[in-house]
Design a protein around this motif. Structure first.
Motif, short mmCIF file in Angstrom:
data_model
loop_
_atom_site.label_atom_id
_atom_site.label_comp_id
_atom_site.label_asym_id
_atom_site.label_seq_id
_atom_site.Cartn_x
_atom_site.Cartn_y
_atom_site.Cartn_z
N LYS A 48 0.81 -1.21 0.00
CA LYS A 48 0.00 0.00 0.00
C LYS A 48 0.85 1.27 0.00
O LYS A 48 0.51 2.25 -0.65
N THR A 49 1.94 1.25 0.73
CA THR A 49 2.78 2.45 0.82
C THR A 49 4.24 2.06 0.66
O THR A 49 4.99 2.03 1.64
N ASP A 87 -0.02 4.45 -6.22
CA ASP A 87 -1.30 5.06 -5.87
C ASP A 87 -2.29 4.01 -5.39
O ASP A 87 -3.04 4.24 -4.43
N SER A 88 -2.32 2.86 -6.08
CA SER A 88 -3.26 1.81 -5.70
C SER A 88 -2.83 0.48 -6.28
O SER A 88 -2.17 0.42 -7.31
N PHE A 89 -3.19 -0.59 -5.59
CA PHE A 89 -2.93 -1.95 -6.03
C PHE A 89 -4.16 -2.76 -5.65
O PHE A 89 -4.29 -3.23 -4.53
N ASN A 90 -5.07 -2.88 -6.61
CA ASN A 90 -6.34 -3.55 -6.36
C ASN A 90 -6.47 -4.76 -7.28
O ASN A 90 -7.07 -4.68 -8.35
N THR A 99 -5.55 -4.41 -11.12
CA THR A 99 -5.22 -3.06 -11.57
C THR A 99 -4.23 -2.41 -10.59
O THR A 99 -4.39 -2.51 -9.37
N ILE A 100 -3.22 -1.77 -11.15
CA ILE A 100 -2.19 -1.09 -10.35
C ILE A 100 -1.98 0.29 -10.96
O ILE A 100 -1.88 0.42 -12.18
N ARG A 101 -1.92 1.29 -10.12
CA ARG A 101 -1.71 2.66 -10.60
C ARG A 101 -0.46 3.23 -9.94
O ARG A 101 -0.32 3.25 -8.71
N ASP A 119 -0.55 3.01 -15.69
CA ASP A 119 -1.77 2.31 -15.30
C ASP A 119 -1.66 0.88 -15.82
O ASP A 119 -1.65 0.64 -17.03
#
Length: 508
Positions: free
Chosen positions: A182-183, A193-196, A199-201, A220
């Protein structure tokens, strides 16, 4: 027109513009004003933590965590967080000069104490790096910008190790954290920014020491497990660049996509657990090797884009032993395979489970192997698995057999031998060993002379093949990336170092 109508029209126009932008495909400009890159990945990363990441996922982790040494596409070492290094003649120490003015993304300074903390922590057996840094006996802080590594034995592979995951620096304050997904507290060119899941940003980090070399505002990443779906996303403009299979090149080029390809240091193959009652028998493993029609697989599954080989090291790698693929043990010989099974006491064959991920090519390949081994009486039960579960099972040794692509020369050719051919190797759950392998490996690591190292590695791969290997190489892989018009700077790293930051995107 009254104010209420004007406000309503403004909202409608805003929505329409958003729809149009989305329909045009690709990612838009990041906060830096530079366009973002839309990248299509083949699998969900098991982790983005350098201490837990799989070798292929290191291509993404390296965007968040800079390494001490970098490697160019020719394999030559280049300055990274370390600007200079000097390996002693006896290969028992290495002096590093560190880059000044670098901070981690959490604001902590990068210095010699941070390097020591990282390399000391990498020795924890809970990491995937302990085997790589095992010969490091001491990390000495000379001053803020100088570190001296001392080794318990001559250790020529050290530069490759520091150019890989073990050299990716983490902020010392976060070394004890298990939630770096996450960080990520690295010093690399991008922040997470995000790892869902799929999808990773990532966004370009303005505090990066070499930010002028980064030509995009962010990345992205979308995972497409299905290779056909990934190709459709490329052709429609949903993504800018992605890896494809060699057999998809004609489809890509017919869709006005450009392609680039390179021989990479990996191969398609199968690991067997030699702790299994039948797979532990050398004659059974020899028989299974002889039952694989590598040329048919290369031609029919990969359209010729994979070089048939019964050895792990790719053609062109100094560790490759060219004459080995002409030896009797490397041939397609189902009649001899059946004879070996009879001599092993299993003339009617046996059954085992073969794990793989769910990619299209992996499924095709496992089905071909299933048929080829069935031809000599072996029943193969196929088990497709979601990628994170698959990678975890392989790492934990929870398999009878597992089929995938395997990296051979990252961080160094010697590491492949440690991982697959020595007891307690991370991918050797049955503790397979050929007597003398450890001594040959020590000789390879005790010299910087490629000819000396080559002689030792050649002997190892030859002895392992004759002994009935625990790893069945099928073909040396050719990596292919496809990309749309307006994307420049696409290159493939043969050793899977991060290359996405140098790509530029023109959306005009």
């Amino acid at each position: 027109m009254n104010d209420r109508v004007r406000r309503c029209l403004a909202v409608v126009l805003t929505i329409l513009m958003a729809v149009v932008v989305a329909a045009c495909g690709g990612s838009q400009a990041g906060d830096s004003g530079r366009p973002r890159l839309a990248f299509g990945a083949a699998a969900i990363p098991a982790s983005l933590d350098p201490r837990q990441v799989s070798p292929y996922d290191a291509q993404l982790a390296g965007l968040l965590y800079d390494s001490l040494i970098k490697r160019d596409t020719a394999g030559a070492y280049q300055p990274g967080l370390a600007t200079e290094w000097a390996l002693s003649e006896d290969l028992l120490s290495l002096d590093l000069t560190l880059r000044t003015g670098v901070t981690f993304q959490d604001g902590a300074p990068f210095d010699a104490a941070a390097v020591k903390a990282n390399l000391d922590a990498a020795k924890d057996p809970a990491t995937t790096l302990a085997g790589q840094v095992g010969p490091i006996s001491e990390v000495e802080v000379v001053d803020d910008t100088h570190v001296r590594l001392r080794f318990s034995e001559p250790f020529s592979p050290i530069l490759g190790v520091l150019a890989g995951e073990a050299g990716m620096m983490i902020s010392p304050a976060a070394l004890g954290s298990t939630d770096k997904a996450k960080t990520p507290p690295g010093a690399g060119p991008f922040t997470l920014d995000s790892f869902n899941g799929g999808t990773i940003r990532l966004s370009a980090w303005d505090g990066y020491w070499n930010k002028d070399a980064i030509r995009i505002g962010g990345i992205d990443i979308t995972v497409f497990l299905d290779e056909s779906a990934r190709m459709r996303a490329l052709r429609s403009g949903q993504i800018d660049v992605a890896g494809i299979q060699p057999q998809q090149i004609p489809e890509a080029e017919s869709g006005r996509l450009q392609t680039v390809s390179a021989d990479t240091a990996d191969f398609w193959g199968v690991i067997v657990n030699t702790g299994h009652p039948q797979l532990g028998n050398p004659d059974v493993r020899r028989a299974m090797m002889l039952a694989i029609d590598r040329r048919a697989i290369a031609d029919n599954v990969f359209a010729g884009g994979c070089t048939p080989s019964a050895q792990p090291f790719s053609p062109g790698d100094w560790a490759n032993r060219p004459e080995l693929d002409a030896s009797p043990a490397a041939q397609f010989d189902p009649a001899r395979a059946k004879q070996l099974l009879a001599e092993a006491g299993v003339p009617d064959g046996f059954s085992f489970e073969l794990q793989s991920n769910t990619s299209t090519t992996a499924q095709q390949l496992t089905q071909v192997l299933q048929a080829q081994w069935a031809a000599i009486g072996i029943d193969v039960v196929l088990k497709p698995m979601e990628n994170v579960q698959f990678v975890t099972a392989r790492r934990n040794g929870e398999f009878e057999a597992t089929m995938s692509v395997f990296i051979t020369s990252r961080p160094d050719q010697s590491q492949f031998v440690k991982n697959f051919y020595l007891p307690d190797g991370i991918f050797n759950p049955g503790d397979f060993e050929v007597p003398g392998t450890a001594e040959q490996l020590a000789a390879a690591s005790a010299s910087s002379d490629v000819a000396v190292r080559q002689e030792a590695l050649h002997r190892i791969v030859g002895d392992v093949l004759e002994a009935g290997p625990p790893v069945f190489p099928i073909c040396a892989r050719v990596s292919v990336w496809a990309f749309r018009e307006g994307v420049q700077g696409v290159s493939i790293s043969p050793l899977f170092d991060p290359e996405l930051g140098g790509i530029s995107v023109d959306r005009s």
